[in-house]
Motif scaffolding. Sequence first.
Motif, PDB file in Angstrom:
ATOM      1  N   THR A   1     -35.218 -13.721  -8.835  1.00  0.00           N
ATOM      2  CA  THR A   1     -36.053 -14.476  -7.911  1.00  0.00           C
ATOM      3  C   THR A   1     -35.660 -14.028  -6.499  1.00  0.00           C
ATOM      4  O   THR A   1     -34.681 -13.289  -6.327  1.00  0.00           O
ATOM      5  CB  THR A   1     -35.849 -15.988  -8.067  1.00  0.00           C
ATOM      6  N   TYR A   2     -36.400 -14.481  -5.471  1.00  0.00           N
ATOM      7  CA  TYR A   2     -36.197 -13.918  -4.138  1.00  0.00           C
ATOM      8  C   TYR A   2     -36.162 -14.988  -3.053  1.00  0.00           C
ATOM      9  O   TYR A   2     -36.846 -16.013  -3.152  1.00  0.00           O
ATOM     10  CB  TYR A   2     -37.312 -12.918  -3.810  1.00  0.00           C
ATOM     11  N   THR A   3     -35.357 -14.700  -2.015  1.00  0.00           N
ATOM     12  CA  THR A   3     -35.320 -15.512  -0.804  1.00  0.00           C
ATOM     13  C   THR A   3     -35.352 -14.559   0.401  1.00  0.00           C
ATOM     14  O   THR A   3     -34.978 -13.387   0.275  1.00  0.00           O
ATOM     15  CB  THR A   3     -34.049 -16.373  -0.728  1.00  0.00           C
TER      16      THR A   3
ATOM     17  N   VAL B   1     -35.893  -8.902   1.536  1.00  0.00           N
ATOM     18  CA  VAL B   1     -35.609 -10.104   0.755  1.00  0.00           C
ATOM     19  C   VAL B   1     -34.320  -9.901  -0.034  1.00  0.00           C
ATOM     20  O   VAL B   1     -33.907  -8.764  -0.309  1.00  0.00           O
ATOM     21  CB  VAL B   1     -36.762 -10.436  -0.217  1.00  0.00           C
ATOM     22  N   ARG B   2     -33.702 -11.012  -0.373  1.00  0.00           N
ATOM     23  CA  ARG B   2     -32.540 -10.992  -1.263  1.00  0.00           C
ATOM     24  C   ARG B   2     -32.981 -11.399  -2.660  1.00  0.00           C
ATOM     25  O   ARG B   2     -33.668 -12.405  -2.834  1.00  0.00           O
ATOM     26  CB  ARG B   2     -31.458 -11.950  -0.769  1.00  0.00           C
TER      27      ARG B   2
ATOM     28  N   GLY C   1     -29.593 -18.528  -8.437  1.00  0.00           N
ATOM     29  CA  GLY C   1     -29.302 -18.978  -7.092  1.00  0.00           C
ATOM     30  C   GLY C   1     -28.261 -18.169  -6.342  1.00  0.00           C
ATOM     31  O   GLY C   1     -27.991 -18.454  -5.177  1.00  0.00           O
TER      32      GLY C   1
ATOM     33  N   GLU D   1     -32.013 -12.846  -6.336  1.00  0.00           N
ATOM     34  CA  GLU D   1     -31.009 -13.799  -6.813  1.00  0.00           C
ATOM     35  C   GLU D   1     -31.076 -13.970  -8.330  1.00  0.00           C
ATOM     36  O   GLU D   1     -32.136 -13.800  -8.945  1.00  0.00           O
ATOM     37  CB  GLU D   1     -31.218 -15.160  -6.149  1.00  0.00           C
TER      38      GLU D   1
END
Length: 249
Positions: free
Chosen positions: A37-39, A49-50, A55, A52
């Motif tokens: 997933t991305y943040t 983006v990072r 989390g 993950e």
Amino acid sequence: MPAVQLRLAQGTPCWVSLMTDDLAGARAFYAELLGWTYTPGPAQLGDYVRAELDGAPVAGLGVLAATGFPVQWTTYFAVDDADRTAQLVRECGGTVAVGPLQAERAGRLAIAADVSGAVFGLWQGEEHPGREAGPEPGGPAWAELLTPDESGAAGFYGAVLGRPVAADGGASALLVDGRPVAGIRPGAELRGHPPRWRVHFAVRDADLTARRTVELGGRVLVGPHDAGRGRQARLADPQGGHFSVLEAA
């Protein structure tokens, strides 16, 4: 009070980052293949983006700043002082292409190339210390340099990172606190390609991951096979970024 983030030991591979010409496509591919997933990442790095897992950050994905450059993964090494280490890169015959620069409060980085032209990064972690390689599926598992000059590379990284390099089963390994953290070996597989650091991601099943890569629009460069560190395969994402997978022990 927030928990104190401990910087990884100098010389430890601590981060991997992909620069691609199709960020949306790369995000979709790796989300399906590795469960990411991305943040959002630091604003100074542009459209970045990072990725993950549960989390926790495992990798970065960004957009190539200029056309004509290859889509590729970059391995970053933890350093105590990015500015000092960047100067050592130059003194030892390498080049520094980007930085050192501050990535908000996450840390300080530089992107460099060794004496043979292989690209790598330096990361002085602050709020974001990085992630050490390990067996968790979906995360980085191993870093390995393919180079035409193994002895020259061993001397370069040993001097720049201040860590010993020792023989390791017909190749060489960078050691941190006596344990191998990255490999350096002759690049017979380069076949006209420039020297490079190869990123390995841990997976539960290398054969299944290779098949899934093709289903998602990628390619199998070298099919699943048993090697010194376990069953692995060399793959390419739909945008052309090369990476390897290694079955988690």
